[in-house]
Design an enzyme around this catalytic site. Structure first.
Site, short mmCIF file in Angstrom:
data_model
loop_
_atom_site.label_atom_id
_atom_site.label_comp_id
_atom_site.label_asym_id
_atom_site.label_seq_id
_atom_site.Cartn_x
_atom_site.Cartn_y
_atom_site.Cartn_z
CD GLU A 22 55.75 6.63 60.73
OE1 GLU A 22 54.57 6.44 60.38
OE2 GLU A 22 56.41 7.63 60.40
CB THR A 73 60.68 10.67 54.03
OG1 THR A 73 60.12 11.40 55.11
CG2 THR A 73 62.19 10.60 54.20
N GLY A 81 52.69 7.78 51.89
CA GLY A 81 51.80 8.88 51.51
C GLY A 81 50.63 9.01 52.48
CE1 TYR A 82 49.92 5.55 55.76
CE2 TYR A 82 49.69 6.14 58.06
CZ TYR A 82 49.70 5.19 57.07
OH TYR A 82 49.49 3.88 57.42
C1 FAD Z 1 61.33 13.96 59.36
C2 FAD Z 1 59.89 13.80 58.98
C3 FAD Z 1 59.57 12.84 58.04
C4 FAD Z 1 58.23 12.69 57.64
N1 FAD Z 1 57.96 11.78 56.66
C5 FAD Z 1 56.70 11.63 56.26
C6 FAD Z 1 56.39 10.70 55.22
O1 FAD Z 1 57.29 10.06 54.66
N2 FAD Z 1 55.12 10.57 54.82
C7 FAD Z 1 54.11 11.26 55.42
O2 FAD Z 1 52.96 11.05 55.06
N3 FAD Z 1 54.35 12.20 56.38
C8 FAD Z 1 55.63 12.39 56.80
N4 FAD Z 1 55.92 13.32 57.79
C9 FAD Z 1 54.84 14.17 58.27
C10 FAD Z 1 54.46 13.91 59.72
O3 FAD Z 1 53.68 12.72 59.80
C11 FAD Z 1 53.67 15.15 60.20
O4 FAD Z 1 54.60 16.22 60.21
C12 FAD Z 1 53.11 14.97 61.58
O5 FAD Z 1 52.07 14.02 61.59
C13 FAD Z 1 52.55 16.32 62.10
O6 FAD Z 1 51.68 16.90 61.18
P1 FAD Z 1 51.89 18.40 60.64
O7 FAD Z 1 53.30 18.57 60.23
O8 FAD Z 1 50.83 18.70 59.67
O9 FAD Z 1 51.70 19.32 61.93
P2 FAD Z 1 50.29 19.80 62.58
O10 FAD Z 1 49.37 18.64 62.68
O11 FAD Z 1 49.86 20.99 61.79
O12 FAD Z 1 50.77 20.21 64.00
C14 FAD Z 1 51.43 21.46 64.26
C15 FAD Z 1 51.67 21.55 65.76
O13 FAD Z 1 50.41 21.51 66.47
C16 FAD Z 1 50.42 20.48 67.43
N5 FAD Z 1 49.10 19.86 67.48
C17 FAD Z 1 48.35 19.43 66.44
N6 FAD Z 1 47.21 18.89 66.88
C18 FAD Z 1 47.24 18.93 68.22
C19 FAD Z 1 46.35 18.51 69.25
N7 FAD Z 1 45.20 17.91 68.97
N8 FAD Z 1 46.72 18.72 70.53
C20 FAD Z 1 47.90 19.33 70.85
N9 FAD Z 1 48.78 19.76 69.90
C21 FAD Z 1 48.46 19.56 68.62
C22 FAD Z 1 51.45 19.47 66.92
O14 FAD Z 1 51.96 18.72 68.00
C23 FAD Z 1 52.48 20.38 66.31
O15 FAD Z 1 53.36 20.87 67.30
C24 FAD Z 1 57.22 13.51 58.20
C25 FAD Z 1 57.57 14.47 59.16
C26 FAD Z 1 58.88 14.64 59.54
C27 FAD Z 1 59.23 15.68 60.56
#
Ligand code: FAD
Length: 405
Positions: free
Chosen positions: A254, A171, A137-138
């Site tokens: 991770e 997930t 839960g991050y």
């Molecule tokens: C298969 C999968 C499993 C996952 N499982 C878990 C889980 O079990 N628990 C959990 O807590 N999370 C989970 N996640 C979430 C994952 O940690 C986040 O999707 C990831 O950290 C990106 O955050 P976001 O989706 O909010 O995208 P955002 O942070 O909104 O990013 C959107 C886009 O903007 C870009 N971006 C953002 N900030 C910057 C920056 N400073 N500079 C340049 N580009 C930037 C990113 O690279 C991305 O392309 C999972 C994700 C996936 C795909």
């Protein structure tokens, strides 16, 4: 101990491990593996086959579901060197992992570093025995890459915290028993300094899970809601407001896991070379008939060779006490290589890769093709999960290359 006898000990251990694995890993528990064949821990754990159960029980009996954890927590107390030998032999004999769980890969190592003795004794043996399934839960709707902006709060209520908010992209939360969470325990000030790390039983009143449907028709992720959930104070890992350190340490595990993603993910049983032989064929001089694919295959081989050598170098330098920043680039390098490999496979198979549903007999080329399109699509997640590629590149630029903002 001199270098010679240490090498001899390693060799003896390797032989012992090799023999044991040969004698104890059922033939059906070798590669490849499908998602349905993976054994996940949990209160409601089931085994896809009797052989899977046998393999799990034998490995658990040796403490080899978590070989490097101390014996008192369900491990085998192996040294880093011995663990590496075991991993190499498992790979050499193509043995499947006996147990899959975020507790093994992420929470366990963090608890070993930051957990209290009581927390270690309560949680680690159950993870090692596959009795509990954990989820992470991050992320929150407004906090992904900018994780420190998280808002789910835990208010201090004397003997417990009261937790309110939600997590997203959790997930398999619908299958998990416990969740490790980052929560805000202090409002205002520097964002990172008001975060704590909590362990929450998903059976607690007020926890609910809503699966998110994906375009594939499957539902890998959930949104997890916390509505006045009472969490005992002893479930706080590390110090109050200092969970960011635990969070970062866990993320390292991770990302390490993700940098090794090529190993142990469900996929076709054939290699790129076998696929090329089967679909492209060879010229009379024995060379692959398609020049551009020849080039792509060689590049792919070189990328994975370079990755394996870099992993090896990182390990040897660590053993010798030499600091390096290799771990920080491996999530990026490993996941990009994996994505490129899927592109090459798609190029080799052409229209044959378009299959989507069902799968036939193990090892049958035609049925394995069906995993290709899914594998290619799945590979796209690798540059998002565990920290996006762009964010990893920012980290490399700032912390390793020391480039200005
Ligand atoms: C298969 C999968 C499993 C996952 N499982 C878990 C889980 O079990 N628990 C959990 O807590 N999370 C989970 N996640 C979430 C994952 O940690 C986040 O999707 C990831 O950290 C990106 O955050 P976001 O989706 O909010 O995208 P955002 O942070 O909104 O990013 C959107 C886009 O903007 C870009 N971006 C953002 N900030 C910057 C920056 N400073 N500079 C340049 N580009 C930037 C990113 O690279 C991305 O392309 C999972 C994700 C996936 C795909």
């Amino acid at each position: 101990m001199d270098a010679h006898s240490s090498l001899e000990q390693d060799e003896n251990f390797r032989q012992e491990v090799h023999n044991w694995l040969l004698a104890n890993c059922p033939p059906s528990q070798r590669w490849p593996i499908t998602a349905a064949e993976q054994v996940w821990g949990g209160r409601n754990r089931t085994f896809p086959s009797e052989d899977a159960r046998l393999w799990f029980e034998r490995m658990q009996g040796k403490g080899w579901t978590v070989p490097d954890w101390p014996r008192e927590y369900g491990g085998a107390g192996l040294s880093e060197r011995q663990t590496r030998i075991l991993e190499q032999e498992l790979k050499r004999l193509r043995c499947r992992k006996p147990l899959y769980d975020l507790g093994i890969w992420m929470l366990g190592p963090a608890l070993l570093e930051f957990g209290s003795e009581t927390q270690k004794r309560e949680h680690l043996p159950r993870i090692a025995a596959g009795e509990v399934r954990w989820c992470q839960g991050y992320s929150e709707p407004g906090a992904g890459s900018d994780l420190a902006s998280l808002q789910m709060r835990a208010d201090d209520c004397g003997d417990h915290f009261l937790v309110n908010g939600s997590k997203i992209w959790t997930t398999k939360a619908d299958l998990a028993d416990w969740i490790f969470c980052l929560v805000r325990t202090r409002q205002g000030g520097i964002k990172q300094q008001g975060i704590s790390f909590l362990l929450i039983d998903m059976d607690n009143p007020g926890v609910s899970v809503s699966p998110i449907s994906l375009i594939s028709g499957e539902s890998e992720f959930c949104q997890t809601f916390f509505d006045n959930v009472k969490v005992p104070k002893h479930n706080l890992v590390g110090k109050l407001h200092e969970g960011w350190s635990v969070a970062k340490a866990l993320l390292k595990h991770e990302r390490k896991l993700m940098s090794e993603v090529e190993i142990d993910t469900p996929g076709p049983s054939f290699t790129l070379h076998e696929a090329a032989d089967n679909y492209i064929g060879r010229n009379s001089d024995g060379k692959l008939a398609d020049l551009s694919l020849r080039d792509a295959l060689v590049k792919n081989d070189m990328r994975f060779k370079a990755l394996a050598l870099t992993h090896g170098r990182s390990y040897e330098e660590k053993q010798a006490g030499i600091a390096n920043a290799i771990a920080m680039i491996m999530k990026y390098a490993g996941t990009e290589a994996q994505k490129q490999k899927e592109e090459v496979l798609l190029a080799i198979l052409g229209t044959q890769a378009l299959g989507w549903e069902s799968r036939g007999e193990e090892g049958d080329f035609n049925s394995d093709e069906l995993l290709t399109a899914r594998g290619w699509l799945y590979s796209k997640i690798l540059s998002i999960a565990g920290g996006s590629t762009e964010v990893q590149l920012n980290i490399i630029a700032k912390r390793i290359l020391e480039l200005p903002d």
